[in-house]
Design a protein around this motif. Structure first.
Motif, PDB file in Angstrom:
ATOM      1  N   VAL A   1       0.865  -1.174   0.000  1.00  0.00           N
ATOM      2  CA  VAL A   1       0.000   0.000   0.000  1.00  0.00           C
ATOM      3  C   VAL A   1       0.907   1.230   0.000  1.00  0.00           C
ATOM      4  O   VAL A   1       1.622   1.490   0.977  1.00  0.00           O
ATOM      5  CB  VAL A   1      -0.944   0.010   1.220  1.00  0.00           C
ATOM      6  N   GLN A   2       0.887   1.973  -1.091  1.00  0.00           N
ATOM      7  CA  GLN A   2       1.732   3.155  -1.216  1.00  0.00           C
ATOM      8  C   GLN A   2       1.169   4.329  -0.422  1.00  0.00           C
ATOM      9  O   GLN A   2       1.918   5.135   0.122  1.00  0.00           O
ATOM     10  CB  GLN A   2       1.864   3.545  -2.687  1.00  0.00           C
ATOM     11  N   GLN A   3      -0.163   4.427  -0.383  1.00  0.00           N
ATOM     12  CA  GLN A   3      -0.804   5.487   0.393  1.00  0.00           C
ATOM     13  C   GLN A   3      -2.252   5.103   0.652  1.00  0.00           C
ATOM     14  O   GLN A   3      -2.917   4.512  -0.210  1.00  0.00           O
ATOM     15  CB  GLN A   3      -0.745   6.825  -0.337  1.00  0.00           C
ATOM     16  N   LEU A   4      -2.740   5.417   1.840  1.00  0.00           N
ATOM     17  CA  LEU A   4      -4.127   5.188   2.230  1.00  0.00           C
ATOM     18  C   LEU A   4      -4.691   6.516   2.708  1.00  0.00           C
ATOM     19  O   LEU A   4      -4.170   7.130   3.641  1.00  0.00           O
ATOM     20  CB  LEU A   4      -4.206   4.144   3.353  1.00  0.00           C
ATOM     21  N   GLY A   5      -5.755   6.982   2.049  1.00  0.00           N
ATOM     22  CA  GLY A   5      -6.328   8.266   2.448  1.00  0.00           C
ATOM     23  C   GLY A   5      -7.598   8.555   1.683  1.00  0.00           C
ATOM     24  O   GLY A   5      -8.056   7.758   0.859  1.00  0.00           O
ATOM     25  N   THR A   6      -8.195   9.708   1.945  1.00  0.00           N
ATOM     26  CA  THR A   6      -9.385  10.138   1.223  1.00  0.00           C
ATOM     27  C   THR A   6      -9.004  10.484  -0.214  1.00  0.00           C
ATOM     28  O   THR A   6      -7.822  10.731  -0.505  1.00  0.00           O
ATOM     29  CB  THR A   6     -10.029  11.363   1.880  1.00  0.00           C
ATOM     30  N   PRO A   7      -9.969  10.527  -1.124  1.00  0.00           N
ATOM     31  CA  PRO A   7      -9.647  10.928  -2.491  1.00  0.00           C
ATOM     32  C   PRO A   7      -8.934  12.273  -2.558  1.00  0.00           C
ATOM     33  O   PRO A   7      -7.982  12.439  -3.324  1.00  0.00           O
ATOM     34  CB  PRO A   7     -11.018  10.981  -3.176  1.00  0.00           C
ATOM     35  N   ARG A   8      -9.365  13.233  -1.753  1.00  0.00           N
ATOM     36  CA  ARG A   8      -8.734  14.548  -1.770  1.00  0.00           C
ATOM     37  C   ARG A   8      -7.301  14.481  -1.258  1.00  0.00           C
ATOM     38  O   ARG A   8      -6.397  15.117  -1.821  1.00  0.00           O
ATOM     39  CB  ARG A   8      -9.565  15.519  -0.925  1.00  0.00           C
ATOM     40  N   GLU A   9      -7.056  13.704  -0.198  1.00  0.00           N
ATOM     41  CA  GLU A   9      -5.691  13.561   0.324  1.00  0.00           C
ATOM     42  C   GLU A   9      -4.777  12.910  -0.707  1.00  0.00           C
ATOM     43  O   GLU A   9      -3.638  13.346  -0.910  1.00  0.00           O
ATOM     44  CB  GLU A   9      -5.709  12.723   1.605  1.00  0.00           C
TER      45      GLU A   9
END
Length: 366
Positions: free
Chosen positions: A212-220
């Motif tokens: 997982v390279q990044q986990l966040g909201t679409p905006r983040e």
């Protein structure tokens, strides 16, 4: 309590490590997207959640209960597959109620469930048809209806729209989002399409090479990418990457950009300057999205003259293809302001929205 918790999960096939140290905690009712290119491990992770693949290391819990050794039928989940997986010899009604029948649900209750699901998906007039008599979109609705009939704690979607044409894919995407809003049930959705990821998910896990390279909201994910891979994967057209030199001293740093006829030095915001100074590198990669590279106001000092190689109208926007620092870049403008191919245009860079990456590691610096 998180409805789904993935802790330090890894997966090995023989000598090949396909997933490495995955950690994701979902909240009740959340819509989670697993997005990435083919071979990144997203479908393998979904199959491990479903119980269709074993876990090499780590733990998966559903509603606080470990399901590492639980069979798929013990997990209270429902899965919608890419290829529908409908029984061709059964009509729609029997396809939807089949799982209920296998669990011994009474006939009257099965009938009521089928009617409720069919109404929700607007397929009441299809109940007596067989799959061969349905369109692709109708088959996918039936597959979703079969999952809905189970009333699970968690829905799993494995690229459910990839076999549909572009127009139907957009329509079904909207229907799935409305369905989630009505049900408020947790959903995990696998896709390689970053537009689906951005429009559907509450949170997105961008995957690459089994991590997982990044986990966040679409905006983040869009505004604050963790590394160059995430920045380049999310966004259409993709983010521009321009290798450039930092000039000046701490507190007064600029980037040097070369266009068609001249060189421009763009001063950077103080917060960006501080982070770049702490990193210490003098050559970095600047990331700029097309909407932050636009034709400049007349006489702007923060602009760089660029020769436009290709003009690409798309309807609401027109994209301009050019070069900065000998790197191909894409700028965006209104159709009414579009130049012609071959024109030289002053383009302004919104340095407040630019991000910076290390040239070697591709990690985010600022």
């Amino acid at each position: 309590m998180a409805v789904l918790n993935i802790e330090n999960v890894s997966k090995t096939f023989g000598d090949t490590r396909v997933l490495e140290d995955i950690n994701i905690a979902m909240a009740e009712g959340e819509f989670l997207i697993l997005v990435g290119p083919s071979g990144c491990g997203k479908s393998t992770l979904l199959n491990m959640i479903a119980g269709l693949e074993t876990i090499t290391e780590g733990q998966i819990t559903l509603d606080g209960r470990s399901v590492n050794t639980a069979s798929p039928r013990e997990r209270n989940i429902a899965m919608v597959f890419q290829f529908y997986a409908l029984y061709p010899n059964m009509n729609v009604r029997r396809n939807i109620e089949f799982g209920l029948k296998m669990r011994g649900v009474a006939k009257q209750e099965r009938g009521a469930t089928v009617e409720r699901v069919a109404k929700m998906l607007q397929i009441e007039d299809l109940l007596n048809r067989k799959p061969a008599q349905l369109s692709g979109g109708q088959r996918q609705r039936v597959a979703i209806g079969r999952a809905l009939a189970r009333d699970p704690a968690l829905f799993l979607f494995d690229e459910p729209l990839s076999n549909l044409d572009a127009k139907l894919r957009v329509e079904m995407r909207t229907e799935i989002k409305q369905l989630h809003q009505r049900l408020a049930t947790a959903m995990v959705y696998v896709t390689h399409d970053q537009i689906e990821a951005m429009t559907l998910g509450d949170r997105i896990a961008v995957m690459h090479a089994g991590r997982v390279q990044q986990l966040g909201t679409p905006r983040e994910i869009y505004d604050d990418p963790a590394n160059r891979y995430v920045a380049g994967f999310i966004g259409s057209p993709a983010m521009n990457f321009i290798e450039c030199e930092l000039i000046g001293e701490a507190g007064d740093t600029a980037v040097c950009l070369t266009g068609a006829t001249d060189e421009a030095r763009l001063a950077l915001p103080s917060a960006t300057t501080e982070r770049l100074a702490a990193h210490g590198a003098r050559r970095v990669v600047m990331g700029v999205r097309p909407e932050h590279l636009v034709p400049a106001a007349h006489g702007s000092a923060e602009a760089i003259a660029c020769r436009i190689d290709v003009v690409e109208p798309t309807g609401p926007d027109t994209y301009l293809h050019t070069e900065i620092n000998a790197e191909p870049v894409t700028a965006r403008c209104l159709p009414s302001a579009a130049p012609a191919a071959g024109d030289t245009v002053a383009l302004a860079v919104d340095v407040e929205r630019a991000v910076f990456f290390d040239c070697d590691s591709e990690a985010r610096i600022a």
